[in-house]
Design a protein around this motif. Structure first.
Motif, mmCIF file in Angstrom:
data_model
loop_
_atom_site.group_PDB
_atom_site.id
_atom_site.type_symbol
_atom_site.label_atom_id
_atom_site.label_comp_id
_atom_site.label_asym_id
_atom_site.label_seq_id
_atom_site.Cartn_x
_atom_site.Cartn_y
_atom_site.Cartn_z
ATOM 1 N N GLY A 174 0.811 -1.217 0.000
ATOM 2 C CA GLY A 174 0.000 0.000 0.000
ATOM 3 C C GLY A 174 0.838 1.257 0.000
ATOM 4 O O GLY A 174 1.759 1.400 -0.809
ATOM 5 N N ASP A 175 0.542 2.162 0.917
ATOM 6 C CA ASP A 175 1.234 3.451 0.978
ATOM 7 C C ASP A 175 2.463 3.435 1.879
ATOM 8 O O ASP A 175 3.075 4.483 2.124
ATOM 9 C CB ASP A 175 0.264 4.536 1.476
ATOM 10 N N LYS A 216 3.244 7.506 -5.322
ATOM 11 C CA LYS A 216 3.657 6.135 -5.047
ATOM 12 C C LYS A 216 3.873 5.382 -6.353
ATOM 13 O O LYS A 216 3.519 5.862 -7.432
ATOM 14 C CB LYS A 216 2.591 5.417 -4.209
ATOM 15 N N GLU A 257 -4.886 -10.147 0.789
ATOM 16 C CA GLU A 257 -4.617 -9.742 2.172
ATOM 17 C C GLU A 257 -5.154 -10.756 3.181
ATOM 18 O O GLU A 257 -4.548 -11.019 4.220
ATOM 19 C CB GLU A 257 -5.204 -8.355 2.452
#
Length: 511
Positions: free
Chosen positions: A258-259, A350, A377
Protein backbone atom coordinates in the motif's frame (compact mmCIF):
# COMPACT_ATOMS: atom_id res chain seq x y z
CA UNK A 1 -11.60 14.38 -58.68
CA UNK A 2 -10.20 12.21 -55.89
CA UNK A 3 -12.71 10.74 -53.45
CA UNK A 4 -12.32 10.06 -49.72
CA UNK A 5 -14.60 7.96 -47.55
CA UNK A 6 -14.65 9.22 -43.97
CA UNK A 7 -16.51 7.22 -41.30
CA UNK A 8 -15.17 7.25 -37.75
CA UNK A 9 -16.29 6.42 -34.22
CA UNK A 10 -13.51 8.49 -32.66
CA UNK A 11 -14.21 11.90 -34.15
CA UNK A 12 -11.09 13.58 -32.75
CA UNK A 13 -9.69 15.87 -35.43
CA UNK A 14 -11.92 14.48 -38.18
CA UNK A 15 -13.46 17.84 -39.13
CA UNK A 16 -10.04 19.43 -39.63
CA UNK A 17 -8.88 16.39 -41.59
CA UNK A 18 -11.94 16.44 -43.86
CA UNK A 19 -11.54 20.17 -44.48
CA UNK A 20 -7.89 19.60 -45.30
CA UNK A 21 -8.86 16.92 -47.81
CA UNK A 22 -11.49 19.20 -49.33
CA UNK A 23 -8.87 21.91 -49.78
CA UNK A 24 -6.76 19.40 -51.67
CA UNK A 25 -9.63 18.67 -54.06
CA UNK A 26 -11.09 15.55 -52.44
CA UNK A 27 -14.79 14.82 -52.59
CA UNK A 28 -15.91 13.56 -49.17
CA UNK A 29 -18.29 10.64 -48.71
CA UNK A 30 -19.49 9.88 -45.20
CA UNK A 31 -21.97 7.98 -43.03
CA UNK A 32 -24.27 8.41 -40.04
CA UNK A 33 -22.89 10.40 -37.14
CA UNK A 34 -19.70 11.34 -38.98
CA UNK A 35 -21.73 12.80 -41.86
CA UNK A 36 -23.79 14.85 -39.42
CA UNK A 37 -20.70 16.26 -37.68
CA UNK A 38 -18.98 17.10 -40.96
CA UNK A 39 -22.03 18.87 -42.40
CA UNK A 40 -22.59 20.81 -39.18
CA UNK A 41 -19.03 22.08 -39.51
CA UNK A 42 -19.28 23.16 -43.14
CA UNK A 43 -17.86 20.12 -44.93
CA UNK A 44 -19.74 19.34 -48.15
CA UNK A 45 -19.98 15.62 -47.51
CA UNK A 46 -22.03 13.19 -49.60
CA UNK A 47 -24.26 10.66 -47.85
CA UNK A 48 -23.05 7.08 -48.43
CA UNK A 49 -26.59 6.19 -49.54
CA UNK A 50 -26.12 8.38 -52.61
CA UNK A 51 -23.11 6.25 -53.53
CA UNK A 52 -24.61 2.84 -52.73
CA UNK A 53 -28.01 3.80 -54.19
CA UNK A 54 -29.38 1.95 -51.21
CA UNK A 55 -30.60 3.21 -47.83
CA UNK A 56 -28.98 2.28 -44.53
CA UNK A 57 -30.97 -0.55 -43.00
CA UNK A 58 -31.31 -2.84 -40.01
CA UNK A 59 -30.52 -0.04 -37.55
CA UNK A 60 -27.31 0.81 -39.40
CA UNK A 61 -26.04 -2.78 -39.49
CA UNK A 62 -25.85 -2.54 -43.29
CA UNK A 63 -24.73 0.66 -44.98
CA UNK A 64 -21.28 0.26 -46.56
CA UNK A 65 -21.35 -3.45 -47.45
CA UNK A 66 -21.96 -2.68 -51.09
CA UNK A 67 -20.09 -3.10 -54.43
CA UNK A 68 -20.17 0.67 -55.04
CA UNK A 69 -18.12 1.07 -51.85
CA UNK A 70 -15.86 -1.97 -51.96
CA UNK A 71 -15.55 -1.90 -55.75
CA UNK A 72 -14.52 1.75 -55.48
CA UNK A 73 -11.85 0.82 -52.95
CA UNK A 74 -10.63 -2.53 -54.25
CA UNK A 75 -10.39 -2.22 -58.03
CA UNK A 76 -6.81 -2.01 -59.26
CA UNK A 77 -6.05 1.15 -61.16
CA UNK A 78 -3.13 -0.50 -62.99
CA UNK A 79 -5.32 -3.20 -64.57
CA UNK A 80 -7.29 -2.01 -67.58
CA UNK A 81 -9.87 -4.75 -67.08
CA UNK A 82 -10.56 -3.53 -63.51
CA UNK A 83 -10.84 0.08 -64.64
CA UNK A 84 -13.22 -0.84 -67.50
CA UNK A 85 -15.38 -2.97 -65.18
CA UNK A 86 -15.66 -0.10 -62.73
CA UNK A 87 -16.71 2.27 -65.52
CA UNK A 88 -19.23 -0.21 -66.89
CA UNK A 89 -20.96 -0.47 -63.52
CA UNK A 90 -20.71 3.19 -62.56
CA UNK A 91 -18.29 2.54 -59.72
CA UNK A 92 -16.35 5.65 -58.72
CA UNK A 93 -12.89 5.11 -57.25
CA UNK A 94 -12.33 5.78 -53.57
CA UNK A 95 -8.75 6.95 -53.12
CA UNK A 96 -8.59 7.46 -49.37
CA UNK A 97 -10.42 5.65 -46.59
CA UNK A 98 -10.51 7.15 -43.10
CA UNK A 99 -12.14 4.71 -40.69
CA UNK A 100 -11.84 3.77 -37.03
CA UNK A 101 -14.07 1.22 -35.42
CA UNK A 102 -17.03 1.01 -33.06
CA UNK A 103 -15.88 1.44 -29.44
CA UNK A 104 -16.09 -2.21 -28.39
CA UNK A 105 -13.57 -1.82 -25.55
CA UNK A 106 -15.35 1.20 -24.09
CA UNK A 107 -18.65 -0.67 -24.31
CA UNK A 108 -17.51 -3.79 -22.42
CA UNK A 109 -15.94 -1.56 -19.76
CA UNK A 110 -19.19 0.37 -19.37
CA UNK A 111 -21.86 -2.33 -19.50
CA UNK A 112 -22.55 -6.05 -19.22
CA UNK A 113 -25.63 -5.78 -21.46
CA UNK A 114 -24.87 -8.41 -24.11
CA UNK A 115 -27.31 -6.98 -26.66
CA UNK A 116 -25.60 -3.59 -26.50
CA UNK A 117 -22.18 -5.25 -26.66
CA UNK A 118 -23.17 -7.18 -29.79
CA UNK A 119 -24.36 -3.98 -31.48
CA UNK A 120 -20.93 -2.45 -30.86
CA UNK A 121 -19.17 -5.08 -32.93
CA UNK A 122 -18.21 -3.28 -36.13
CA UNK A 123 -18.68 -5.15 -39.41
CA UNK A 124 -18.61 -2.59 -42.21
CA UNK A 125 -15.71 -0.67 -40.66
CA UNK A 126 -13.21 -3.54 -40.57
CA UNK A 127 -14.32 -4.60 -44.05
CA UNK A 128 -13.53 -1.14 -45.45
CA UNK A 129 -10.23 -0.95 -43.56
CA UNK A 130 -9.16 -4.35 -44.88
CA UNK A 131 -10.25 -3.52 -48.43
CA UNK A 132 -8.29 -0.27 -48.43
CA UNK A 133 -5.28 -1.91 -46.79
CA UNK A 134 -5.30 -4.74 -49.33
CA UNK A 135 -5.29 -2.20 -52.16
CA UNK A 136 -2.66 0.06 -50.55
CA UNK A 137 -0.92 0.33 -53.90
CA UNK A 138 -3.73 2.67 -54.98
CA UNK A 139 -5.56 3.65 -51.78
CA UNK A 140 -4.53 5.51 -48.63
CA UNK A 141 -5.95 3.94 -45.45
CA UNK A 142 -6.04 6.10 -42.30
CA UNK A 143 -7.13 4.50 -39.01
CA UNK A 144 -5.33 6.66 -36.44
CA UNK A 145 -6.22 10.33 -35.78
CA UNK A 146 -2.50 10.91 -35.09
CA UNK A 147 -1.89 10.30 -38.78
CA UNK A 148 -4.26 13.03 -40.02
CA UNK A 149 -1.69 15.82 -40.05
CA UNK A 150 1.20 13.77 -41.54
CA UNK A 151 -1.08 12.44 -44.29
CA UNK A 152 -2.33 15.93 -45.19
CA UNK A 153 1.26 17.22 -45.24
CA UNK A 154 2.35 14.38 -47.50
CA UNK A 155 -0.54 15.05 -49.91
CA UNK A 156 0.17 18.78 -49.96
CA UNK A 157 3.81 18.16 -50.77
CA UNK A 158 3.20 15.55 -53.45
CA UNK A 159 4.65 12.80 -51.24
CA UNK A 160 1.90 10.21 -51.48
CA UNK A 161 4.56 7.53 -51.65
CA UNK A 162 4.27 3.75 -51.71
CA UNK A 163 6.35 3.68 -48.53
CA UNK A 164 3.83 5.91 -46.72
CA UNK A 165 0.86 3.86 -47.94
CA UNK A 166 2.60 0.63 -46.98
CA UNK A 167 3.19 1.93 -43.43
CA UNK A 168 -0.48 2.91 -43.14
CA UNK A 169 -1.48 -0.51 -44.52
CA UNK A 170 0.47 -2.32 -41.80
CA UNK A 171 -1.09 -0.09 -39.16
CA UNK A 172 -4.55 -0.82 -40.57
CA UNK A 173 -4.14 -4.60 -40.41
CA UNK A 174 -2.78 -4.24 -36.87
CA UNK A 175 -5.89 -2.19 -36.05
CA UNK A 176 -8.38 -4.80 -37.30
CA UNK A 177 -6.37 -7.71 -35.89
CA UNK A 178 -6.29 -6.12 -32.43
CA UNK A 179 -10.01 -5.36 -32.68
CA UNK A 180 -10.98 -8.91 -33.61
CA UNK A 181 -8.62 -10.30 -30.95
CA UNK A 182 -10.31 -8.16 -28.32
CA UNK A 183 -13.75 -9.45 -29.35
CA UNK A 184 -12.64 -13.09 -29.41
CA UNK A 185 -10.94 -12.77 -26.00
CA UNK A 186 -14.02 -11.10 -24.55
CA UNK A 187 -16.32 -13.84 -25.83
CA UNK A 188 -14.03 -16.52 -24.43
CA UNK A 189 -13.90 -14.70 -21.10
CA UNK A 190 -17.68 -14.44 -20.99
CA UNK A 191 -18.45 -17.99 -22.10
CA UNK A 192 -15.28 -20.07 -21.64
CA UNK A 193 -13.75 -18.65 -18.44
CA UNK A 194 -11.09 -16.92 -20.53
CA UNK A 195 -9.57 -20.12 -21.90
CA UNK A 196 -10.91 -20.66 -25.41
CA UNK A 197 -9.45 -22.59 -28.33
CA UNK A 198 -7.46 -19.50 -29.30
CA UNK A 199 -5.73 -17.01 -27.04
CA UNK A 200 -4.70 -13.61 -28.37
CA UNK A 201 -2.05 -11.49 -26.66
CA UNK A 202 -1.96 -7.99 -28.11
CA UNK A 203 0.36 -5.19 -27.04
CA UNK A 204 1.10 -1.72 -28.32
CA UNK A 205 4.73 -0.88 -28.96
CA UNK A 206 6.14 1.71 -26.58
CA UNK A 207 9.78 1.75 -27.68
CA UNK A 208 12.62 -0.41 -28.90
CA UNK A 209 15.12 -1.49 -26.31
CA UNK A 210 18.76 -1.15 -27.27
CA UNK A 211 18.80 -4.94 -27.56
CA UNK A 212 17.22 -7.97 -25.86
CA UNK A 213 18.63 -9.95 -22.96
CA UNK A 214 21.94 -10.03 -24.86
CA UNK A 215 23.46 -7.72 -27.50
CA UNK A 216 22.81 -10.14 -30.38
CA UNK A 217 19.04 -10.13 -29.67
CA UNK A 218 16.53 -7.48 -30.75
CA UNK A 219 14.04 -6.26 -28.17
CA UNK A 220 11.15 -3.88 -27.59
CA UNK A 221 8.62 -2.94 -24.91
CA UNK A 222 4.93 -3.50 -25.63
CA UNK A 223 2.12 -2.43 -23.32
CA UNK A 224 -1.42 -3.49 -22.50
CA UNK A 225 -3.85 -0.62 -22.87
CA UNK A 226 -1.75 2.54 -22.27
CA UNK A 227 -0.08 1.52 -19.02
CA UNK A 228 3.48 2.61 -19.81
CA UNK A 229 2.50 5.50 -22.11
CA UNK A 230 0.35 7.01 -19.38
CA UNK A 231 2.51 6.28 -16.35
CA UNK A 232 6.12 5.38 -17.05
CA UNK A 233 8.46 8.33 -17.52
CA UNK A 234 12.13 8.22 -18.48
CA UNK A 235 14.11 10.90 -16.68
CA UNK A 236 17.65 9.72 -17.45
CA UNK A 237 19.13 6.96 -19.56
CA UNK A 238 17.52 4.28 -21.66
CA UNK A 239 15.60 1.30 -20.28
CA UNK A 240 17.06 -1.98 -21.49
CA UNK A 241 15.20 -5.27 -21.86
CA UNK A 242 16.74 -6.57 -18.62
CA UNK A 243 16.09 -3.27 -16.81
CA UNK A 244 12.38 -3.57 -17.60
CA UNK A 245 12.06 -7.11 -16.26
CA UNK A 246 13.97 -6.14 -13.11
CA UNK A 247 11.85 -2.99 -12.69
CA UNK A 248 8.70 -5.10 -12.93
CA UNK A 249 9.87 -7.44 -10.18
CA UNK A 250 11.11 -4.66 -7.90
CA UNK A 251 7.98 -2.54 -8.29
CA UNK A 252 5.64 -5.46 -7.58
CA UNK A 253 7.37 -6.08 -4.27
CA UNK A 254 7.78 -2.45 -3.21
CA UNK A 255 4.17 -1.64 -4.10
CA UNK A 256 2.73 -4.71 -2.35
CA UNK A 257 2.34 -2.83 0.95
CA UNK A 258 0.00 0.00 0.00
CA UNK A 259 1.23 3.45 0.98
CA UNK A 260 3.98 2.23 3.32
CA UNK A 261 7.52 3.53 2.90
CA UNK A 262 8.90 0.44 1.20
CA UNK A 263 12.16 0.07 -0.73
CA UNK A 264 13.06 -3.03 -2.73
CA UNK A 265 16.43 -3.76 -4.33
CA UNK A 266 16.53 -6.31 -7.16
CA UNK A 267 19.39 -7.96 -9.03
CA UNK A 268 18.77 -10.24 -12.01
CA UNK A 269 15.07 -10.45 -11.25
CA UNK A 270 15.41 -11.45 -7.60
CA UNK A 271 15.14 -9.30 -4.46
CA UNK A 272 18.39 -8.82 -2.57
CA UNK A 273 17.07 -6.17 -0.19
CA UNK A 274 13.78 -4.94 1.23
CA UNK A 275 12.65 -2.81 4.14
CA UNK A 276 9.72 -0.77 5.40
CA UNK A 277 10.48 2.18 7.69
CA UNK A 278 8.98 5.43 8.93
CA UNK A 279 10.93 7.27 6.21
CA UNK A 280 12.40 6.27 2.87
CA UNK A 281 16.03 6.98 3.75
CA UNK A 282 15.92 4.49 6.62
CA UNK A 283 14.05 2.03 4.40
CA UNK A 284 16.76 2.25 1.75
CA UNK A 285 19.64 1.99 4.25
CA UNK A 286 18.14 -1.09 5.89
CA UNK A 287 17.21 -2.70 2.56
CA UNK A 288 20.82 -2.27 1.44
CA UNK A 289 22.14 -4.09 4.54
CA UNK A 290 20.67 -7.41 3.42
CA UNK A 291 23.11 -7.82 0.52
CA UNK A 292 25.11 -4.70 -0.45
CA UNK A 293 27.36 -6.77 -2.72
CA UNK A 294 24.46 -7.89 -4.93
CA UNK A 295 22.88 -4.43 -4.73
CA UNK A 296 25.90 -2.99 -6.57
CA UNK A 297 24.61 -2.27 -10.09
CA UNK A 298 21.10 -3.24 -9.06
CA UNK A 299 17.60 -1.87 -9.49
CA UNK A 300 15.99 0.05 -6.62
CA UNK A 301 12.23 0.56 -6.42
CA UNK A 302 11.11 3.30 -4.03
CA UNK A 303 7.45 3.40 -3.06
CA UNK A 304 7.36 7.17 -2.74
CA UNK A 305 9.26 10.30 -3.74
CA UNK A 306 13.04 10.35 -4.03
CA UNK A 307 14.19 13.72 -2.69
CA UNK A 308 17.67 15.25 -2.57
CA UNK A 309 18.61 13.68 0.78
CA UNK A 310 17.65 10.17 -0.33
CA UNK A 311 19.37 10.72 -3.67
CA UNK A 312 22.61 11.67 -1.93
CA UNK A 313 22.46 8.49 0.14
CA UNK A 314 21.74 6.32 -2.89
CA UNK A 315 24.50 8.03 -4.86
CA UNK A 316 27.12 6.58 -2.50
CA UNK A 317 27.23 3.31 -4.47
CA UNK A 318 26.72 2.39 -8.12
CA UNK A 319 23.08 1.68 -8.84
CA UNK A 320 22.01 1.02 -12.42
CA UNK A 321 18.32 1.88 -12.11
CA UNK A 322 16.11 3.85 -9.74
CA UNK A 323 12.36 3.64 -10.21
CA UNK A 324 10.06 5.63 -7.92
CA UNK A 325 6.71 7.30 -7.66
CA UNK A 326 8.58 10.53 -8.35
CA UNK A 327 12.18 11.73 -8.41
CA UNK A 328 12.39 15.45 -7.65
CA UNK A 329 14.41 17.79 -9.91
CA UNK A 330 16.84 18.35 -7.01
CA UNK A 331 17.30 14.59 -6.68
CA UNK A 332 17.84 14.24 -10.41
CA UNK A 333 20.57 16.86 -10.18
CA UNK A 334 22.38 14.71 -7.60
CA UNK A 335 22.59 11.90 -10.15
CA UNK A 336 23.41 14.14 -13.13
CA UNK A 337 27.15 13.43 -13.08
CA UNK A 338 26.64 9.65 -13.00
CA UNK A 339 26.65 8.65 -16.66
CA UNK A 340 25.48 5.08 -16.23
CA UNK A 341 22.57 5.51 -13.83
CA UNK A 342 19.04 5.36 -15.23
CA UNK A 343 16.12 7.17 -13.63
CA UNK A 344 12.44 6.42 -14.14
CA UNK A 345 9.25 7.51 -12.39
CA UNK A 346 5.49 7.11 -12.55
CA UNK A 347 4.68 10.77 -11.95
CA UNK A 348 2.75 9.80 -8.82
CA UNK A 349 3.26 9.92 -5.06
CA UNK A 350 3.66 6.13 -5.05
CA UNK A 351 4.61 3.34 -7.41
CA UNK A 352 1.94 2.15 -9.82
CA UNK A 353 1.31 -1.51 -10.65
CA UNK A 354 -0.83 -2.68 -13.55
CA UNK A 355 -3.55 -5.00 -12.29
CA UNK A 356 -3.17 -7.57 -15.08
CA UNK A 357 -5.80 -10.29 -14.96
CA UNK A 358 -3.71 -12.87 -16.79
CA UNK A 359 -0.11 -14.01 -16.98
CA UNK A 360 1.77 -16.03 -19.59
CA UNK A 361 5.20 -17.45 -20.26
CA UNK A 362 6.92 -18.51 -23.45
CA UNK A 363 7.94 -22.14 -23.66
CA UNK A 364 9.55 -23.89 -26.62
CA UNK A 365 6.83 -24.22 -29.25
CA UNK A 366 4.21 -22.04 -27.60
CA UNK A 367 3.23 -20.41 -24.34
CA UNK A 368 1.44 -21.31 -21.12
CA UNK A 369 -1.30 -18.96 -20.01
CA UNK A 370 -2.93 -18.55 -16.61
CA UNK A 371 -4.84 -16.30 -14.25
CA UNK A 372 -2.39 -13.81 -12.72
CA UNK A 373 -1.18 -14.77 -9.25
CA UNK A 374 -1.93 -12.30 -6.50
CA UNK A 375 -1.45 -12.45 -2.75
CA UNK A 376 -4.75 -11.60 -1.12
CA UNK A 377 -4.62 -9.74 2.17
CA UNK A 378 -6.89 -12.30 3.81
CA UNK A 379 -4.32 -15.04 3.17
CA UNK A 380 -2.18 -13.52 5.90
CA UNK A 381 -4.95 -12.05 8.04
CA UNK A 382 -6.78 -15.38 8.15
CA UNK A 383 -3.71 -17.62 8.24
CA UNK A 384 -4.27 -20.48 10.66
CA UNK A 385 -1.96 -20.70 13.65
CA UNK A 386 -0.91 -24.34 13.91
CA UNK A 387 1.49 -23.99 16.83
CA UNK A 388 1.07 -23.48 20.55
CA UNK A 389 2.93 -20.21 20.33
CA UNK A 390 1.33 -17.22 18.59
CA UNK A 391 3.28 -14.51 16.82
CA UNK A 392 3.63 -11.03 18.29
CA UNK A 393 2.34 -7.98 16.43
CA UNK A 394 5.80 -7.22 14.98
CA UNK A 395 6.31 -10.87 14.08
CA UNK A 396 2.99 -10.86 12.21
CA UNK A 397 4.17 -7.82 10.23
CA UNK A 398 7.43 -9.60 9.48
CA UNK A 399 5.52 -12.69 8.40
CA UNK A 400 3.40 -10.56 6.03
CA UNK A 401 6.50 -9.03 4.46
CA UNK A 402 8.30 -12.34 4.17
CA UNK A 403 5.23 -14.03 2.66
CA UNK A 404 4.62 -11.33 0.03
CA UNK A 405 8.29 -11.18 -0.93
CA UNK A 406 8.43 -14.99 -1.18
CA UNK A 407 5.42 -15.00 -3.50
CA UNK A 408 7.33 -12.70 -5.87
CA UNK A 409 10.68 -14.53 -5.66
CA UNK A 410 11.86 -17.41 -7.86
CA UNK A 411 11.08 -20.85 -6.43
CA UNK A 412 12.24 -22.68 -4.44
CA UNK A 413 12.68 -19.77 -2.05
CA UNK A 414 12.82 -18.95 1.63
CA UNK A 415 12.67 -15.37 2.95
CA UNK A 416 13.75 -14.12 6.40
CA UNK A 417 12.49 -10.78 7.75
CA UNK A 418 13.33 -9.06 11.03
CA UNK A 419 11.85 -5.79 12.26
CA UNK A 420 10.25 -5.10 8.84
CA UNK A 421 13.48 -5.60 6.87
CA UNK A 422 14.61 -8.60 4.86
CA UNK A 423 17.74 -10.05 6.43
CA UNK A 424 18.19 -13.14 4.26
CA UNK A 425 16.80 -14.71 1.11
CA UNK A 426 17.47 -17.95 -0.72
CA UNK A 427 15.89 -18.32 -4.15
CA UNK A 428 15.83 -20.36 -7.31
CA UNK A 429 17.02 -23.54 -5.59
CA UNK A 430 16.12 -27.12 -6.47
CA UNK A 431 15.78 -27.88 -2.76
CA UNK A 432 13.92 -25.85 -0.15
CA UNK A 433 16.48 -26.94 2.44
CA UNK A 434 19.26 -25.56 0.23
CA UNK A 435 17.34 -22.30 -0.16
CA UNK A 436 17.08 -21.95 3.62
CA UNK A 437 20.73 -22.82 4.19
CA UNK A 438 21.98 -20.56 1.41
CA UNK A 439 20.02 -17.62 2.84
CA UNK A 440 21.38 -18.16 6.35
CA UNK A 441 24.94 -18.54 5.10
CA UNK A 442 24.65 -15.26 3.18
CA UNK A 443 23.24 -13.50 6.24
CA UNK A 444 26.16 -14.75 8.31
CA UNK A 445 28.62 -13.47 5.70
CA UNK A 446 26.92 -10.07 5.84
CA UNK A 447 27.11 -10.02 9.63
CA UNK A 448 23.32 -9.97 9.95
CA UNK A 449 21.75 -11.49 13.04
CA UNK A 450 18.62 -13.43 12.09
CA UNK A 451 17.76 -14.28 15.70
CA UNK A 452 14.11 -13.46 16.29
CA UNK A 453 13.35 -13.20 12.58
CA UNK A 454 10.25 -14.45 10.77
CA UNK A 455 10.55 -16.88 7.89
CA UNK A 456 8.31 -17.54 4.90
CA UNK A 457 8.23 -20.23 2.28
CA UNK A 458 6.11 -19.91 -0.85
CA UNK A 459 5.31 -23.65 -0.74
CA UNK A 460 5.00 -26.21 2.03
CA UNK A 461 7.96 -27.70 3.86
CA UNK A 462 8.04 -31.40 2.94
CA UNK A 463 10.09 -32.35 6.00
CA UNK A 464 10.79 -30.98 9.47
CA UNK A 465 14.49 -30.46 8.67
CA UNK A 466 13.88 -26.87 7.51
CA UNK A 467 12.12 -26.11 10.80
CA UNK A 468 15.00 -27.58 12.77
CA UNK A 469 17.47 -25.48 10.77
CA UNK A 470 15.34 -22.37 11.34
CA UNK A 471 15.25 -23.02 15.07
CA UNK A 472 19.03 -23.38 15.15
CA UNK A 473 19.24 -19.93 13.51
CA UNK A 474 16.91 -18.39 16.10
CA UNK A 475 13.78 -18.03 13.93
CA UNK A 476 10.69 -17.27 16.01
CA UNK A 477 7.82 -17.32 13.47
CA UNK A 478 7.15 -19.15 10.21
CA UNK A 479 4.46 -18.79 7.58
CA UNK A 480 3.88 -21.29 4.77
CA UNK A 481 0.98 -22.74 2.76
CA UNK A 482 0.86 -26.13 4.47
CA UNK A 483 -0.45 -29.15 2.62
CA UNK A 484 2.37 -31.64 3.05
CA UNK A 485 1.62 -35.21 4.06
CA UNK A 486 4.12 -34.52 6.86
CA UNK A 487 2.47 -31.34 8.13
CA UNK A 488 2.00 -32.97 11.54
CA UNK A 489 5.77 -33.50 11.82
CA UNK A 490 6.41 -29.88 10.81
CA UNK A 491 3.90 -28.62 13.40
CA UNK A 492 5.43 -30.83 16.08
CA UNK A 493 8.89 -29.48 15.26
CA UNK A 494 7.62 -25.90 15.57
CA UNK A 495 6.16 -26.66 18.99
CA UNK A 496 9.36 -28.38 20.12
CA UNK A 497 11.31 -25.21 19.27
CA UNK A 498 8.61 -22.78 20.52
CA UNK A 499 8.16 -21.32 17.02
CA UNK A 500 4.91 -19.69 15.92
CA UNK A 501 3.75 -21.52 12.77
CA UNK A 502 1.02 -20.30 10.39
CA UNK A 503 -0.56 -22.02 7.37
CA UNK A 504 -2.22 -19.92 4.65
CA UNK A 505 -3.50 -22.76 2.47
CA UNK A 506 -2.29 -20.98 -0.69
CA UNK A 507 0.86 -21.82 -2.64
CA UNK A 508 2.66 -19.11 -4.65
CA UNK A 509 5.18 -20.78 -6.92
CA UNK A 510 7.11 -18.50 -9.29
CA UNK A 511 9.18 -20.20 -11.97
Amino acid sequence: MARALVSVSDKTGVVEFAKGLEALGFEIVSTGGTLKVLKENGVKAIDISEVTKFPEMFDGRVKTLNPYVHGGILHRRDLEEHVETAKAHGIVGIDLVCVNLYPFKATIERTDDFDEIIENIDIGGPAMVRSAAKNFNDVIIVTDPNDYVPVLEALKNGQNTLQMRRGLMIKAFEHTAAYDSMIANYMNKRFNEGFGEKQFIVGNKVFNTRYGENPHQKGALYEFDDFFSKNFKTLKGEASFNNLTDISGAVKIAAAFGDENAVCIVKHGNPCGFAIRDNLIDAYVDALKCDPVSAFGGVVAVNGVVDKALAQKMNEIFLEVIIAGQITPEAQEVFASKKRIKLFEYGSDKLIVSDDAYDFKHISGGFVYQDADKVKEEEIEKAECKSKRQASEQEMKDLEIAYKVAALTKSNCVVYVKNSAMVAVGMGMTSRVDAARCALKKAEEMGLDVTGAAMASEAFFPFRDSIDAAAAAGIKAIIEPGGSIRDDEVIAAADEHDIALYFTGVRHFLH
